[in-house]
Design an enzyme around this catalytic site. Structure first.
Site, PDB file in Angstrom:
ATOM      1  N   TRP A   1      14.385  -7.428 -26.173  1.00 33.03           N
ATOM      2  CA  TRP A   1      15.256  -7.402 -27.423  1.00 33.03           C
ATOM      3  C   TRP A   1      14.889  -7.695 -28.488  1.00 33.03           C
ATOM      4  CZ3 TRP A   1      18.726  -4.240 -25.735  1.00 33.03           C
ATOM      5  CH2 TRP A   1      19.196  -4.352 -24.481  1.00 33.03           C
TER       6      TRP A   1
ATOM      7  N   LYS B   1      28.897 -10.594 -22.921  1.00 31.56           N
ATOM      8  CA  LYS B   1      28.475 -11.687 -21.945  1.00 31.56           C
ATOM      9  C   LYS B   1      29.275 -12.804 -21.864  1.00 31.56           C
ATOM     10  CE  LYS B   1      24.330  -9.401 -23.045  1.00 31.56           C
ATOM     11  NZ  LYS B   1      24.220  -8.429 -21.916  1.00 31.56           N
TER      12      LYS B   1
ATOM     13  N   ASP C   1      19.735 -13.867 -32.702  1.00 30.84           N
ATOM     14  CA  ASP C   1      20.590 -12.888 -31.583  1.00 30.84           C
ATOM     15  C   ASP C   1      20.879 -14.028 -30.413  1.00 30.84           C
ATOM     16  OD1 ASP C   1      21.345 -11.284 -29.355  1.00 30.84           O
ATOM     17  OD2 ASP C   1      19.417  -9.852 -29.523  1.00 30.84           O
TER      18      ASP C   1
HETATM   19  N1  PMP Z   1      20.349  -8.766 -27.481  1.00 31.15           N
HETATM   20  C1  PMP Z   1      20.250  -9.304 -26.024  1.00 31.15           C
HETATM   21  C2  PMP Z   1      19.738 -10.564 -26.089  1.00 31.15           C
HETATM   22  C3  PMP Z   1      20.731  -8.608 -24.991  1.00 31.15           C
HETATM   23  O1  PMP Z   1      20.898  -9.068 -23.637  1.00 31.15           O
HETATM   24  C4  PMP Z   1      21.404  -7.216 -25.288  1.00 31.15           C
HETATM   25  C5  PMP Z   1      21.913  -6.595 -24.169  1.00 31.15           C
HETATM   26  N2  PMP Z   1      23.370  -6.415 -24.110  1.00 31.15           N
HETATM   27  C6  PMP Z   1      21.352  -6.546 -26.717  1.00 31.15           C
HETATM   28  C7  PMP Z   1      20.688  -7.559 -27.558  1.00 31.15           C
HETATM   29  C8  PMP Z   1      21.852  -5.515 -26.892  1.00 31.15           C
HETATM   30  O2  PMP Z   1      23.075  -5.583 -27.031  1.00 31.15           O
HETATM   31  P1  PMP Z   1      24.222  -4.248 -27.434  1.00 31.15           P
HETATM   32  O3  PMP Z   1      24.175  -3.614 -25.997  1.00 31.15           O
HETATM   33  O4  PMP Z   1      25.584  -4.737 -27.661  1.00 31.15           O
HETATM   34  O5  PMP Z   1      23.477  -3.318 -28.558  1.00 31.15           O
END
Ligand code: PMP
Length: 353
Positions: A102, A193, A169
């Site tokens: 990420w 989450k 994040d």
């Molecule tokens: N950052 C983290 C730490 C994640 O675990 C995730 C996966 N859900 C994301 C970003 C990406 O999130 P999204 O699918 O909401 O774009």
């Protein structure tokens, strides 16, 4: 058979929240209407949104005057570009701590908007630890971190000692612990989450960082648009916001983030103790300080045990214990809503294996 949901996301929500949400779909507050069919400008939804925003301020102890709280769309992934688009000028440098898939994606997007310096990275060891020994250069516009690395099972437990505002994040550990809020310029988290169903992203932004970039920002991508319209410039994701509000009510009723933090630490320590003492399993994270209390990753000592353990889990009602497709092995996601009893049940299955 009771099913214990260890999914990394979309993930477990408190049972009571799921029941209240189901009731809200059928008949919101005895109004005879579903939360799915009312106007986002109706008093009933405005009250939900206002309560959701107020709970974020309250749970994380955020100074109301300095920070805005937004519920946006586009997932946490859209914040990878929206944060730099809103606060990083060409010629300015943003620092990034590279702790996994990420972070890597966030780095890629930031490069569209300014200079990016990777201050520390654990890529050399396939992201199995969180770098601690680095100094943050003065003069960075911000320092970006991924507080909890959902895939690799690592988490930042010590915030860097710097005056540079952190852009963080927190998709997989929001509301799991108290925060030194004054260190943060922007916090963002996809809901799916620790907060609610997929479809909304919580963004907390320090207002004085905004309005300083030279570029023109498309209306929908400008934080100031959403601040000016209280997250209702366009139709907000009403159901994810409703369920997130219910989850935050649940967090508050259960002692707030300080209580979550204590229980999360207990659950994680029970599970890590089992992984460390059971000869059939081993942890994947290189050092204790980097271990996540949200996503506990481990592998079988003998590869041949892998399928057998999946089978044992399936027979015991343990759902979605597989690691991310990019790393394999096992991952037990034990977010706020995961009861201690379910962690104890997983430990029993590991012991009897
Ligand atoms: N950052 C983290 C730490 C994640 O675990 C995730 C996966 N859900 C994301 C970003 C990406 O999130 P999204 O699918 O909401 O774009």
């Amino acid at each position: 058979m009771k099913i214990h949901n260890f999914s990394s996301g979309p993930a477990i929500l408190p049972q009571s929240v799921m029941q209240e949400a189901a009731e809200g779909v059928k008949n919101l507050n005895n109004s005879g209407l579903s939360v799915l069919e009312i106007s986002h400008r109706s008093p009933a939804f405005t009250a939900i949104l206002e309560e959701a925003v107020a709970l974020v301020y309250e749970l994380l102890n955020i100074p109301q005057d300095d920070y805005a709280v937004l519920f946006l769309t586009g997932g946490a992934s859209s914040q990878f570009f929206m944060a730099p688009m809103n606060i990083l000028n060409p010629g300015q440098t943003a620092g990034y701590i590279d702790t996994g898939a990420w972070s890597t994606k966030a780095i890629k997007e930031a490069k569209h908007f300014g200079e990016v310096e990777v201050i520390a990275s654990s890529k050399d060891a396939n992201f199995n630890y969180v770098p601690q020994d680095y100094t943050v250069p003065a003069g960075l516009r911000y320092l970006h971190m991924t507080s909890n690395n959902t895939i690799f099972g690592t988490q930042t437990h010590a915030w860097p000692d710097t005056d540079v505002p952190l852009v963080c994040d927190m998709s997989s550990d929001i509301f799991s612990r108290s925060l030194p809020i004054e260190k943060f310029g922007i916090i963002y988290a996809g809901a799916q989450k620790n907060m609610g169903p997929a479809g909304t992203t919580l963004v907390i932004v320090r207002k004085d960082l905004l309005g300083q970039v030279e570029r023109s920002i498309p209306t929908m991508l400008d934080y100031n648009t959403h601040i000016g319209k209280n997250s209702s410039f366009n139709t907000p994701p009403v159901f994810p916001i409703y369920v997130s509000m219910l989850t935050m009510r649940w967090v508050k009723a259960n002692g707030g983030v300080a209580a979550m933090e204590r229980i999360n630490a207990e659950k994680a320590s029970m599970l890590y103790q089992e992984i460390d003492s059971n000869p059939r399993f081993e942890g994947t994270v290189a050092n204790e300080e980097s271990r996540s209390v949200m996503n506990v990753t481990f592998v079988p000592t003998a590869e041949a045990d892998k399928q057998k353990f999946f089978d044992a889990c399936a027979a015991a009602g343990i759902s979605t214990i597989n690691g991310h497709r990019s790393v394999g092995g096992f991952r037990a996601s034990i977010y706020n809503a995961m009861p201690k009893e379910s962690v104890a049940h997983l430990i029993d299955v590991m012991r009897n294996f």
